[in-house]
Design a protein around this motif. Structure first.
Motif, PDB file in Angstrom:
ATOM      1  N   SER A  80      -3.010   9.585  -1.123  1.00 23.30           N
ATOM      2  CA  SER A  80      -3.429   8.863  -1.906  1.00 23.30           C
ATOM      3  C   SER A  80      -2.806   7.504  -1.180  1.00 23.30           C
ATOM      4  O   SER A  80      -1.925   7.512  -0.326  1.00 23.30           O
ATOM      5  CB  SER A  80      -2.400   8.976  -3.298  1.00 23.30           C
ATOM      6  OG  SER A  80      -0.968   8.990  -2.952  1.00 23.30           O
ATOM      7  N   SER A  81      -3.318   6.257  -1.928  1.00 25.41           N
ATOM      8  CA  SER A  81      -3.091   4.954  -1.299  1.00 25.41           C
ATOM      9  C   SER A  81      -2.993   3.854  -2.427  1.00 25.41           C
ATOM     10  O   SER A  81      -3.926   3.196  -2.515  1.00 25.41           O
ATOM     11  CB  SER A  81      -4.056   4.443  -0.238  1.00 25.41           C
ATOM     12  OG  SER A  81      -5.335   4.390  -0.775  1.00 25.41           O
TER      13      SER A  81
ATOM     14  N   VAL B 166       1.121   5.382   2.284  1.00 30.29           N
ATOM     15  CA  VAL B 166       0.730   5.406   3.684  1.00 30.29           C
ATOM     16  C   VAL B 166       1.560   5.010   4.903  1.00 30.29           C
ATOM     17  O   VAL B 166       2.441   4.102   4.228  1.00 30.29           O
ATOM     18  CB  VAL B 166      -0.512   4.644   3.700  1.00 30.29           C
ATOM     19  CG1 VAL B 166      -1.687   5.118   2.828  1.00 30.29           C
ATOM     20  CG2 VAL B 166      -0.242   3.049   3.602  1.00 30.29           C
TER      21      VAL B 166
ATOM     22  N   ILE C 202       0.751  -1.260   0.031  1.00 33.10           N
ATOM     23  CA  ILE C 202      -0.090  -0.024  -0.067  1.00 33.10           C
ATOM     24  C   ILE C 202       0.878   1.331   0.101  1.00 33.10           C
ATOM     25  O   ILE C 202       1.362   1.541   1.025  1.00 33.10           O
ATOM     26  CB  ILE C 202      -1.086  -0.120   1.334  1.00 33.10           C
ATOM     27  CG1 ILE C 202      -1.688  -1.261   1.344  1.00 33.10           C
ATOM     28  CG2 ILE C 202      -1.896   1.136   1.090  1.00 33.10           C
ATOM     29  CD1 ILE C 202      -2.418  -1.439   2.538  1.00 33.10           C
ATOM     30  N   GLU C 203       0.935   1.765  -1.165  1.00 27.41           N
ATOM     31  CA  GLU C 203       1.801   2.989  -1.393  1.00 27.41           C
ATOM     32  C   GLU C 203       1.177   4.318  -0.817  1.00 27.41           C
ATOM     33  O   GLU C 203       0.165   4.513  -1.092  1.00 27.41           O
ATOM     34  CB  GLU C 203       2.123   3.159  -2.964  1.00 27.41           C
ATOM     35  CG  GLU C 203       2.972   1.631  -3.506  1.00 27.41           C
ATOM     36  CD  GLU C 203       3.429   2.073  -4.650  1.00 27.41           C
ATOM     37  OE1 GLU C 203       2.541   2.805  -5.419  1.00 27.41           O
ATOM     38  OE2 GLU C 203       4.429   1.388  -5.065  1.00 27.41           O
TER      39      GLU C 203
ATOM     40  N   VAL D  51      -3.938  11.471   4.379  1.00 26.35           N
ATOM     41  CA  VAL D  51      -3.631  10.615   3.372  1.00 26.35           C
ATOM     42  C   VAL D  51      -4.024  11.132   2.120  1.00 26.35           C
ATOM     43  O   VAL D  51      -5.225  11.274   1.980  1.00 26.35           O
ATOM     44  CB  VAL D  51      -4.022   8.997   3.812  1.00 26.35           C
ATOM     45  CG1 VAL D  51      -3.506   8.257   2.596  1.00 26.35           C
ATOM     46  CG2 VAL D  51      -3.385   8.432   5.281  1.00 26.35           C
TER      47      VAL D  51
ATOM     48  N   ARG E 131     -11.166   7.134  -0.654  1.00 29.19           N
ATOM     49  CA  ARG E 131     -10.613   8.043   0.097  1.00 29.19           C
ATOM     50  C   ARG E 131     -11.418   8.194   1.218  1.00 29.19           C
ATOM     51  O   ARG E 131     -10.834   8.324   2.381  1.00 29.19           O
ATOM     52  CB  ARG E 131     -11.055   9.363  -0.728  1.00 29.19           C
ATOM     53  CG  ARG E 131     -10.567  10.649  -0.089  1.00 29.19           C
ATOM     54  CD  ARG E 131      -8.785  10.673  -0.090  1.00 29.19           C
ATOM     55  NE  ARG E 131      -8.456  11.531   0.709  1.00 29.19           N
ATOM     56  CZ  ARG E 131      -8.109  11.687   1.911  1.00 29.19           C
ATOM     57  NH1 ARG E 131      -8.629  10.630   2.786  1.00 29.19           N
ATOM     58  NH2 ARG E 131      -7.630  12.455   2.738  1.00 29.19           N
TER      59      ARG E 131
ATOM     60  N   ASP F 135      -1.987   4.256   9.139  1.00 26.43           N
ATOM     61  CA  ASP F 135      -3.232   5.048   8.308  1.00 26.43           C
ATOM     62  C   ASP F 135      -3.935   4.326   7.804  1.00 26.43           C
ATOM     63  O   ASP F 135      -5.253   4.573   7.612  1.00 26.43           O
ATOM     64  CB  ASP F 135      -2.305   5.685   7.142  1.00 26.43           C
ATOM     65  CG  ASP F 135      -1.260   6.659   7.604  1.00 26.43           C
ATOM     66  OD1 ASP F 135      -1.537   7.417   8.622  1.00 26.43           O
ATOM     67  OD2 ASP F 135      -0.346   7.040   6.961  1.00 26.43           O
ATOM     68  N   VAL F 136      -3.787   2.639   7.677  1.00 27.88           N
ATOM     69  CA  VAL F 136      -4.777   1.773   7.022  1.00 27.88           C
ATOM     70  C   VAL F 136      -5.097   0.810   8.158  1.00 27.88           C
ATOM     71  O   VAL F 136      -4.158  -0.166   8.359  1.00 27.88           O
ATOM     72  CB  VAL F 136      -4.363   1.194   5.744  1.00 27.88           C
ATOM     73  CG1 VAL F 136      -5.527   0.340   5.277  1.00 27.88           C
ATOM     74  CG2 VAL F 136      -4.119   2.529   4.748  1.00 27.88           C
TER      75      VAL F 136
ATOM     76  N   SER G 255      -6.797   2.647  -6.032  1.00 23.29           N
ATOM     77  CA  SER G 255      -6.508   3.263  -4.837  1.00 23.29           C
ATOM     78  C   SER G 255      -7.658   2.659  -3.634  1.00 23.29           C
ATOM     79  O   SER G 255      -8.766   2.190  -4.088  1.00 23.29           O
ATOM     80  CB  SER G 255      -6.660   4.877  -4.918  1.00 23.29           C
ATOM     81  OG  SER G 255      -5.613   5.236  -5.644  1.00 23.29           O
TER      82      SER G 255
ATOM     83  N   LEU H 188      -9.998   6.375   4.376  1.00 21.81           N
ATOM     84  CA  LEU H 188      -8.607   6.724   4.962  1.00 21.81           C
ATOM     85  C   LEU H 188      -8.638   7.961   5.878  1.00 21.81           C
ATOM     86  O   LEU H 188      -9.381   8.837   5.579  1.00 21.81           O
ATOM     87  CB  LEU H 188      -7.707   6.885   3.593  1.00 21.81           C
ATOM     88  CG  LEU H 188      -7.618   6.007   2.824  1.00 21.81           C
ATOM     89  CD1 LEU H 188      -6.976   6.303   1.435  1.00 21.81           C
ATOM     90  CD2 LEU H 188      -6.833   4.676   3.435  1.00 21.81           C
TER      91      LEU H 188
END
Length: 315
Positions: free
Chosen positions: A186-187, A119, A116-117, A184, A177, A123-124, A174, A180
């Motif tokens: 983007s993910s 973050v 997961i880019e 954050v 939103r 965050d997740v 992604s 999140l």
């Protein structure tokens, strides 16, 4: 709009010479697919029978304009795109070519490796990951961890087909939103296949879950709201009100199980989580209610009482 309420085309995606077709008849052959798409340009590659129901496919045109022409034609046509009488939903793929050769991470398996880019680890949540990936089938297990590549998760499905369906749909996408934190931006998900086939989950926690074993012990750190005792001016511990009760179990004559504790404590309200653990030679449990009021009522009613006659007590 189709009669099912689904939009036949999605306009928010970046055009690609690879098109993703959904709701195809499961018996649709590659020849039928090519015949359906050939009027708009040269087909250079296809990938058929994708997804859990084997009713999806990818078609790659030689030129981007050919793919755009097909999407534009059916988007403006009064007649929906159909194969064998079934309405087909068409969208641009998030891939720009179909790669059939399988390198490391491309050999199909039932466990996905998800990076997961954008973050950090906090965050997740694992619940968000479960929500996103369970849309494609029953998720058996999840393990999250941090590596040099970033925040990653291993997600285990029952079979390769379900895992492939999730990968095809989510790779390079992604996380929504609204799931999140605000900070954050983007993910992006980068998904490959893992060499694992069965994850070894020892505890239910905020970093790992086994959805097939309700009796797996819960790591105490997985219980939200558990507060360390506060110390007053006189040096004595001051008990802070919380929606989580800490129960010390003494004079044990019978084995303590999650089911037994649930039966006792659920009489006072909804139980969200229970964790049993050993500490300082004794058995303790954390019981989480949705609010402080319910926990307070349960504490007042049960403190010092025995669960069984001559059995053990909860203090």
């Amino acid at each position: 709009m189709s009669t099912s309420g689904q939009p036949q085309f999605r306009y928010t995606q970046t055009p690609s010479k690879v098109l993703h077709l959904r709701n195809l008849p499961w018996e649709c052959t590659e020849e039928e697919l090519v015949d359906f798409c050939r009027p708009f340009g040269k087909i250079v590659n296809t990938k058929c029978n994708v997804g859990a129901n084997r009713n999806q496919a990818f078609v790659e045109y030689a030129d981007l304009n050919q793919a755009i022409q097909m999407v534009t034609y059916f988007a403006s046509s009064s007649d929906p795109a159909q194969v064998r009488g079934k309405t087909v939903y068409i969208q641009y793929s998030n891939r720009h070519e179909i790669v059939n050769n399988k390198g490391p991470g491309d050999v199909p398996g039932n466990v996905l490796l998800v990076t997961i880019e954008g973050v950090e680890a906090g965050d997740v949540s694992i619940d968000v990951i479960h929500l996103v990936f369970s849309a494609f089938g029953f998720v058996h297990k999840i393990a999250t961890f941090e590596k040099a590549a970033g925040f990653q998760a291993l997600i285990q499905y029952s079979d390769t087909t379900t895992a492939a369906s999730a990968r095809e749909a989510l790779d390079a996408r992604s996380i929504p939103r609204y799931l999140l934190p605000e900070h954050v931006n983007s993910s992006h998900l980068r998904i490959s296949y893992s060499a694992h086939t069965d994850l070894n989950i020892k505890f239910q926690s905020h970093r790992s879950r086994d959805y097939t074993n309700p009796y797996l012990p819960v790591n105490p750190t997985a219980i939200e709201g558990f507060v360390q005792p506060m110390v007053g001016p006189d040096g004595k511990k001051v008990e802070a009100e919380s929606n989580v009760l800490l129960a010390s179990i003494e004079n044990m004559q019978y084995a303590v199980t999650v089911d037994v504790l649930y039966t006792v404590f659920c009489a006072f309200g909804t139980i969200q989580k229970i964790a049993i653990f050993e500490k300082n030679g004794g058995t303790q449990a954390l019981i989480q209610y949705p609010d402080v009021g319910t926990a307070t009522v349960a504490k007042g009613a049960l403190e010092g009482h025995c669960i069984y006659e001559g059995g053990y007590c909860i203090q």
